[in-house]
Design an enzyme around this catalytic site. Structure first.
Site, PDB file in Angstrom:
ATOM      1  N   CYS A  27       0.824  -1.215   0.000  1.00 27.27           N
ATOM      2  CA  CYS A  27       0.000   0.000   0.000  1.00 27.27           C
ATOM      3  C   CYS A  27       0.855   1.262   0.000  1.00 27.27           C
ATOM      4  O   CYS A  27       1.278   1.739   1.056  1.00 27.27           O
ATOM      5  CB  CYS A  27      -0.940   0.010   1.195  1.00 27.27           C
ATOM      6  SG  CYS A  27      -2.030   1.445   1.208  1.00 27.27           S
ATOM      7  N   CYS A  72      -0.723   4.218   1.955  1.00 25.22           N
ATOM      8  CA  CYS A  72      -0.616   4.209   3.426  1.00 25.22           C
ATOM      9  C   CYS A  72       0.807   4.465   3.884  1.00 25.22           C
ATOM     10  O   CYS A  72       1.061   5.291   4.753  1.00 25.22           O
ATOM     11  CB  CYS A  72      -1.000   2.850   3.998  1.00 25.22           C
ATOM     12  SG  CYS A  72      -2.327   2.050   3.170  1.00 25.22           S
ATOM     13  N   ASP A  73       1.729   3.682   3.350  1.00 25.08           N
ATOM     14  CA  ASP A  73       3.071   3.623   3.926  1.00 25.08           C
ATOM     15  C   ASP A  73       4.088   4.486   3.189  1.00 25.08           C
ATOM     16  O   ASP A  73       5.196   4.688   3.678  1.00 25.08           O
ATOM     17  CB  ASP A  73       3.554   2.173   3.952  1.00 25.08           C
ATOM     18  CG  ASP A  73       2.637   1.289   4.802  1.00 25.08           C
ATOM     19  OD1 ASP A  73       2.071   1.822   5.768  1.00 25.08           O
ATOM     20  OD2 ASP A  73       2.494   0.098   4.501  1.00 25.08           O
TER      21      ASP A  73
END
Lengths: 78, 304
Positions: free
Chosen positions: B134, B137-138
């Protein structure tokens, strides 16, 4: 006495948003740490949790990786 | 006697949420069981093709979907994935989840897709230790670092567009002769100064100590290690359809549906990315979800 709660997060991760929402809904005060903006805090999170995924919750020293509602409830005693 | 729902909806991405809203508004009793809310939409970067929004981020659109869903009094079981569906002797259905069993007259499967894994040594060990599926997200954790993206399609390009603004350098490891994906995105990625594209290259291992520090690449029959701190796996998706043993699927594992979202089993409908619908788009998944709910409503009306 209320426990000290820190949330290591990024502004873009959906589970970080959910985790913070959950805390707010339960009237839990917390310190939000945006690890995308603060490199030193990002390192601190990696050291504490041994991994790089967000969110990480530090509830009075208990480290919870991800939005694990059950564990969060348990740690907070709610 | 446990509750008997008119419809159990499996999944709460764009398809499942839209199906839930339509089903509730038709007066059906609805149970939603889902691993997460928002589905893949929640992990998307910038969305510029959802009508009504000239620009919205994936998490924002997913939050709006969730808000819409929660406006209704829907019985919602989160963090609870389906593991099986059965047909009972009475012509009803049973949905088995990681936490319980529920009965219904109809089912709508909207369980979406998940990231395909690389299946190379080191992938499991370094998951969330530098390796992630992801970028949205990261990605921000890799500010100022050298990272690699594995893949060459739209999801890889989407990750690249997010990372070129953050990372020091971005390697794209693509196993075909040229990058695929949309021209507009591809041009932006190719013209970025901090990108190296390695075509015809395969990743054979993820290396590191506590965290990732390199990837092993095979190109032109030679292996070499490239020092990176981040590995973003973007090699496509597989349908979350394993639990649906009852219904017919295509060779990709996608559930076969007709234009009314009916599967081969009467009373079982499916919608969105988990199906063989041509084109996987948020707006299509949402539309398919509404169709599936209306079909389930019609099916119930005709039976009663």
């Amino acid at each position: 006495m209320a426990k000290t709660v820190k949330v290591y997060s990024t502004s873009t991760c959906p589970y970080c948003i959910r985790a913070k929402q959950f805390l707010t809904e339960n009237n839990i005060q917390f310190e939000n740490i945006d690890v995308s903006a603060d490199h030193a805090k990002a390192q601190e999170m990696i050291k504490k949790s041994g991994q790089m995924g967000v969110p990480v919750l530090d509830i009075e020293g208990e480290i919870i990786i991800g939005f694990d509602k059950e564990r969060i409830k348990q740690a907070l005693g709610i | 006697m446990t509750n008997l729902y008119d419809v159990i909806i499996i999944g709460a991405g764009p398809a499942g949420i839209t199906a839930s809203i339509y089903a509730v508004r038709k007066g059906l009793s609805v149970l939603v069981v889902t691993k997460d809310i928002g589905g893949q939409a929640a992990w998307s970067g910038d969305i510029e093709n959802y009508t009504g929004y000239q620009f919205i981020s994936g998490p924002e659109l997913a939050a709006k979907f969730e808000e819409h869903l929660r406006k209704f009094n829907i019985n919602l079981k989160e963090n609870e994935g389906a593991v099986g569906i059965n047909k009972t002797n009475e012509g009803l259905f049973e949905v088995v989840t990681t936490r319980g069993r529920y009965s219904s007259k109809t089912i709508i499967i909207a369980s979406g897709k998940r990231s395909r894994e690389l299946k190379v040594p080191g992938e499991k060990e370094f998951k969330n230790k530098g390796l992630t599926y992801c970028a949205t997200c990261d990605g921000p954790l890799f500010r100022g670092k050298t990272v690699s993206i594995i893949g060459g399609g739209n999801s890889a390009l989407d990750a690249a567009l997010q990372l070129i603004n953050l990372a020091l350098h971005v390697y794209i490891i693509n196993n075909t002769p040229n990058l695929g994906g949309d021209v507009v995105m591809r041009q932006k990625v190719i013209s970025a100064k901090n990108v190296t594209i390695l075509n015809n290259a395969q990743v054979s291992a993820i290396l590191g100590d506590n965290l990732v520090n390199a990837i092993r690449i095979k190109k032109d029959n030679k292996e070499k290690d490239v020092a990176v701190e981040g590995v973003f796996v973007e090699i496509g998706l597989i349908p979350n359809s394993e639990f649906a043993g009852l219904v017919e699927k295509n060779e990709l594992g996608e559930i076969k549906v007709d234009s009314y979202n009916r599967t081969n089993i009467g009373g079982v409908f499916a919608a969105g990315d988990v199906t063989d619908v041509p084109e996987k788009q948020i707006i299509i998944a949402a539309g398919e979800g509404s169709k599936a709910a209306l079909s389930a409503f019609r099916y119930l009306a005709e039976k009663e």
